[in-house]
Write a protein that holds these residues in place. Structure first.
Motif, mmCIF file in Angstrom:
data_model
loop_
_atom_site.group_PDB
_atom_site.id
_atom_site.type_symbol
_atom_site.label_atom_id
_atom_site.label_comp_id
_atom_site.label_asym_id
_atom_site.label_seq_id
_atom_site.Cartn_x
_atom_site.Cartn_y
_atom_site.Cartn_z
ATOM 1 N N THR A 86 -0.621 17.427 7.466
ATOM 2 C CA THR A 86 -1.286 16.134 7.322
ATOM 3 C C THR A 86 -1.596 15.819 5.866
ATOM 4 O O THR A 86 -1.588 14.656 5.447
ATOM 5 N N ALA A 87 -1.846 16.845 5.065
ATOM 6 C CA ALA A 87 -2.245 16.631 3.669
ATOM 7 C C ALA A 87 -1.166 15.966 2.841
ATOM 8 O O ALA A 87 -1.430 15.543 1.712
ATOM 9 N N VAL A 88 0.049 15.842 3.366
ATOM 10 C CA VAL A 88 1.123 15.229 2.586
ATOM 11 C C VAL A 88 0.777 13.795 2.206
ATOM 12 O O VAL A 88 1.200 13.281 1.167
ATOM 13 N N THR A 89 -0.024 13.119 3.039
ATOM 14 C CA THR A 89 -0.369 11.729 2.733
ATOM 15 C C THR A 89 -1.318 11.604 1.547
ATOM 16 O O THR A 89 -1.574 10.500 1.077
ATOM 17 N N ASN A 90 -1.837 12.716 1.090
ATOM 18 C CA ASN A 90 -2.693 12.690 -0.106
ATOM 19 C C ASN A 90 -1.906 12.904 -1.383
ATOM 20 O O ASN A 90 -2.479 12.913 -2.477
ATOM 21 N N ASN A 91 -0.604 13.113 -1.256
ATOM 22 C CA ASN A 91 0.204 13.442 -2.428
ATOM 23 C C ASN A 91 1.561 12.754 -2.323
ATOM 24 O O ASN A 91 2.603 13.399 -2.256
ATOM 25 N N LEU A 92 1.535 11.427 -2.327
ATOM 26 C CA LEU A 92 2.781 10.665 -2.207
ATOM 27 C C LEU A 92 3.532 10.632 -3.526
ATOM 28 O O LEU A 92 2.940 10.723 -4.606
ATOM 29 N N PRO A 93 4.853 10.456 -3.478
ATOM 30 C CA PRO A 93 5.613 10.206 -4.715
ATOM 31 C C PRO A 93 5.218 8.845 -5.297
ATOM 32 O O PRO A 93 4.486 8.066 -4.670
ATOM 33 N N ASN A 94 5.705 8.557 -6.492
ATOM 34 C CA ASN A 94 5.451 7.244 -7.090
ATOM 35 C C ASN A 94 5.923 6.159 -6.134
ATOM 36 O O ASN A 94 7.083 6.133 -5.723
ATOM 37 N N SER A 95 5.025 5.267 -5.781
ATOM 38 C CA SER A 95 5.340 4.216 -4.813
ATOM 39 C C SER A 95 4.345 3.085 -4.988
ATOM 40 O O SER A 95 3.318 3.239 -5.644
ATOM 41 N N PHE A 96 4.659 1.930 -4.405
ATOM 42 C CA PHE A 96 3.742 0.800 -4.529
ATOM 43 C C PHE A 96 3.088 0.502 -3.181
ATOM 44 O O PHE A 96 3.596 0.864 -2.118
ATOM 45 N N ALA A 97 1.931 -0.138 -3.244
ATOM 46 C CA ALA A 97 1.197 -0.486 -2.032
ATOM 47 C C ALA A 97 1.983 -1.524 -1.237
ATOM 48 O O ALA A 97 2.542 -2.467 -1.801
ATOM 49 N N ILE A 98 2.015 -1.340 0.086
ATOM 50 C CA ILE A 98 2.850 -2.202 0.930
ATOM 51 C C ILE A 98 1.995 -3.092 1.829
ATOM 52 O O ILE A 98 2.429 -3.489 2.923
ATOM 53 N N ASN A 99 0.800 -3.433 1.350
ATOM 54 C CA ASN A 99 -0.035 -4.377 2.090
ATOM 55 C C ASN A 99 0.749 -5.661 2.362
ATOM 56 O O ASN A 99 1.366 -6.225 1.466
#
Length: 714
Positions: free
Chosen positions: A29-42
């Motif tokens: 689950t902790a993978v979501t705390n360490n994403l690659p460079n990415s932009f917010a998709i709101n």
């Protein structure tokens, strides 16, 4: 294969006993705390799609930078679809760039997987599975379900899939049952490999599903998906996998485009481009998506679906580029401004060389401006930056601070967005290579331009910094030379290492550069020894041919460079070409032809005893001119003045009195030394002649003509 099937049956029996046992596994689950460079998709995705008989588990995570399709639990179903404002236009070429995370426990203990889907059915969609007791499972939420082992064709399976769709699956489980009716056979073609895989097809097309007789026999069947563009790979290894989708739109009247999917084309640790692990190109027939070539719009919904069963995995997507949102590109160039060389992978520079890193960001269009761009530029080891500027297409500039430049990674948020009206930004960092004492490798780095709606990256080259070497060039032939026209000049000398450093180079590693200021060129050459010993180490000799020298002063400059670009001091040589300009012959006495007076004016020509010639030894291209001036002509016995005068008759027949100086001949050398016969050049109808008037008296007249030779043409 039989043993494997029996083991699966055994597991099914245990599950049927209601023990509730699932395979133990570690959480990711902790993978979501360490994403690659990415932009917010709101605002890009709708994650509220209704799934019949189940909850839609898709959600945005990590401050809305990640799209989580399934989390780390059993029995998950997830679907996320682009909003109407962010549909994909299949009439235009487009590119998706993203990172995928698909768990970490391998093919035997991971979830079912997920799929990238393009569909033209509705704003939402998911596999229509019968009930929570018969979950979507291997369908990944896009393929149909196969719970009827008596079905003689695949029409019911296709009908339960997302209509008018094309899917690219990332399958974490090999569903290879041969029983039929258990919705666990779609990967039958991978039965002998048991590897995770990627493949594509049309979920709602009957032809996508291939019928086989079940292991039970007796008119029972199971079906597998015909995977197009399939390849086997490892997906659930706890690493992020980069995916690039390149869509090539149909042209002309065609209704078929192509999709190229490339997996593993970026390093998950550094983000640097690398050789892909796999890439495939498949045709996509738009008619299968309910689109005709003549349709005015070809926009489709796109997104991800995914499922887990008793095994599960965290399936997450992080985006760098979504087509149509912001179309942008970036480049980097590294220049050794000391040598003028553009540096590429494997090149070298010298310690203390001036270096420039130039990053170019380009806005190529899109629905939005490229906004809030933060440049993250890791500083190359062995390089120190002293200045940084950003220049926009509109001419405005901004400077990077000294604290930004001294940080281990230069981080700066651009003050302006990029748009059609301001379509580029050039970031220029200037500095020096360190004064290293040993060969130093400058590692490649990945620089990011993280906007709020677009991520771009570039990779700098890897190169070597060599310790600077100072060469000293000295002449043995002297710094001046004087020659006559037509003579060549020999220049000789040597190149040595300054400061007593051992010179381990060979002559072919040192290049001599020579240039003249008179417009003539001299080719570069490697050290060629002395005139007497062509193998003499560090020595050179150069012959300047006569036809490359002009009269007067010729300035020659020499310097040497080694094969690493180190440059020596520059040495000047002054070459003077001296020559003479003189009359070769002037007869002391010459006469005009004897003429009988007729009482009318006349021109009297020259006799054969005239001889005036010029020797010009001042070199090729040098000029000269001869003028003539005549005195009065008087009778020898009576000293009576002649009624007439000496004249100069030009090539057009015009007469000019020689009582004033007249230019009677001129020339420009086409060789280093030339002789010109002036009299011969006049011909019989021109040149110096004697004009007598009608009242001239008979007599024996004489006068003086003064010839003057100069090295300029008046």
């Amino acid at each position: 294969m039989k043993k494997r099937w029996l083991w699966l049956m055994g597991m099914m029996a245990i599950w049927g006993l209601g023990t509730g046992i699932v395979v133990a596994r570690a959480s990711d689950t902790a993978v979501t705390n360490n994403l690659p460079n990415s932009f917010a998709i709101n605002g890009i995705f709708n994650t509220t799609s209704t799934i019949t008989g189940a909850t839609n588990n898709a959600t945005l995570v990590a401050s809305n930078h990640g799209l989580q399709i399934t989390d780390n639990q059993a029995g998950q179903n997830g679907a996320a679809w682009s909003t109407s404002d962010n549909k994909f236009d299949l009439s235009k070429n487009g590119r998706f760039s993203m990172w995928l995370y698909m768990g970490k426990n391998g093919a035997t203990k991971s979830g079912q997987g997920m799929a990238f889907v393009m569909q033209n059915a509705s704003a939402t969609g998911f596999t229509n599975f019968p009930s929570s007791k018969q979950p979507a499972g291997q369908s990944l939420g896009v393929w149909g379900v196969a719970y009827n082992q008596l079905a003689t064709d695949a029409s019911a399976i296709a009908a339960s899939a997302i209509p008018k769709s094309w899917a690219l699956e990332f399958d974490e489980q090999v569903n290879d049952s041969r029983v039929g009716g258990d919705n666990d056979s779609f990967d039958y073609e991978f039965i002998y490999s048991d590897l995770q895989h990627v493949g594509s097809n049309y979920p709602a097309e009957t032809a996508t599903y291939v019928r086989h007789g079940s292991s039970d026999g007796g008119g029972k069947y199971f079906y597998n998906v015909a995977h197009k563009g399939a390849f086997e790979t490892t997906l659930s290894d706890g690493a992020w996998h980069h995916l690039t989708l390149d869509w090539t739109a149909p042209t002309g009247t065609s209704n078929t485009g192509t999709m190229t999917y490339t997996l593993g084309d970026k390093n998950p640790d550094t983000g640097a481009a690398q050789t892909p692990t796999n890439t495939k190109t498949v045709e996509v027939d738009l008619s299968k998506l309910g689109i005709n070539a003549t349709d005015s719009t070809k926009q489709v919904y796109w997104g991800f679906t995914g499922t887990t069963g008793s095994q599960y995995a965290n399936n997450v997507v992080a985006f760098e580029h979504i087509p149509g949102l912001v179309n942008a590109s970036s480049t980097v160039a590294v220049t050794d401004t000391t040598t003028g060389k553009t540096i590429t992978d494997g090149d070298s520079v010298n310690g203390n060389d001036d270096l420039t890193y130039t990053y170019k960001l380009n806005y190529d269009g899109g629905n939005q401006n490229w906004q809030n761009i933060e440049a993250q530029l890791p500083k190359p080891n062995g390089v120190s930056f002293s200045a940084g500027t950003i220049t926009y297409a509109d001419g405005s500039t901004e400077a990077l601070s000294s604290s930004e430049l001294s940080a281990s990674s230069v981080a700066h948020t651009l003050a302006k967005s990029l748009s059609t009206a301001n379509a580029s930004a050039t970031i220029k960092l200037t500095g020096k290579a360190d004064a290293v004492t040993t060969d130093t490798t400058v590692n490649s780095t990945t620089s990011y331009f993280n906007g709020s709606n677009e991520i771009n990256s570039v990779t700098t080259p890897s190169y070597t910094i060599y310790p600077a070497q100072q060469w000293v060039l000295a002449l043995s032939s002297g710094s001046t030379a004087s020659v006559q026209p037509g003579e060549s000049v020999d220049v000789a000398g040597g190149v040595s290492m300054d400061g007593g450093t051992a010179d381990t180079t060979t002559n072919d590693q040192i290049t001599m550069h020579a240039s003249l200021d008179n417009g003539h060129t001299i080719d570069d050459f490697t050290l060629n020894g002395s005139a007497s010993d062509p193998d003499a180490h560090g020595a050179f000799h150069l012959t300047i041919p006569a036809d490359k020298l002009t009269t007067g002063t010729n300035n020659l400059t020499l310097y040497a460079t080694d094969d690493r670009g180190n440059k020596s001091n520059t040495v000047p040589v002054t070459i003077t070409v001296s020559g003479t300009l003189a009359f070769k012959q002037v007869n002391p006495e010459s006469s005009f032809t004897t003429t009988q007076l007729t009482g009318t004016s006349a021109l009297i020509g020259r006799a054969s005893d005239w001889d005036v010639s010029v020797d010009n030894g001042m070199g090729k291209g040098s000029t000269w001119a001869v003028t003539a001036k005549a005195s009065d002509f008087t009778e020898k016995l009576t000293s009576a003045k002649l009624a007439g005068e000496a004249v100069w008759v030009d090539s057009q027949g015009n007469q000019h009195s020689l009582s004033q100086s007249q230019v009677v001949a001129s020339g420009t050398n086409t060789a280093a030394s030339q002789t010109t016969d002036i009299i011969d050049g006049w011909g019989s109808e021109g040149g110096v002649m004697l004009k007598v008037n009608s009242d001239a008296l008979e007599g024996d007249y004489q006068g003086t003509i003064t010839w003057t030779l100069s090295n300029t043409v008046s």
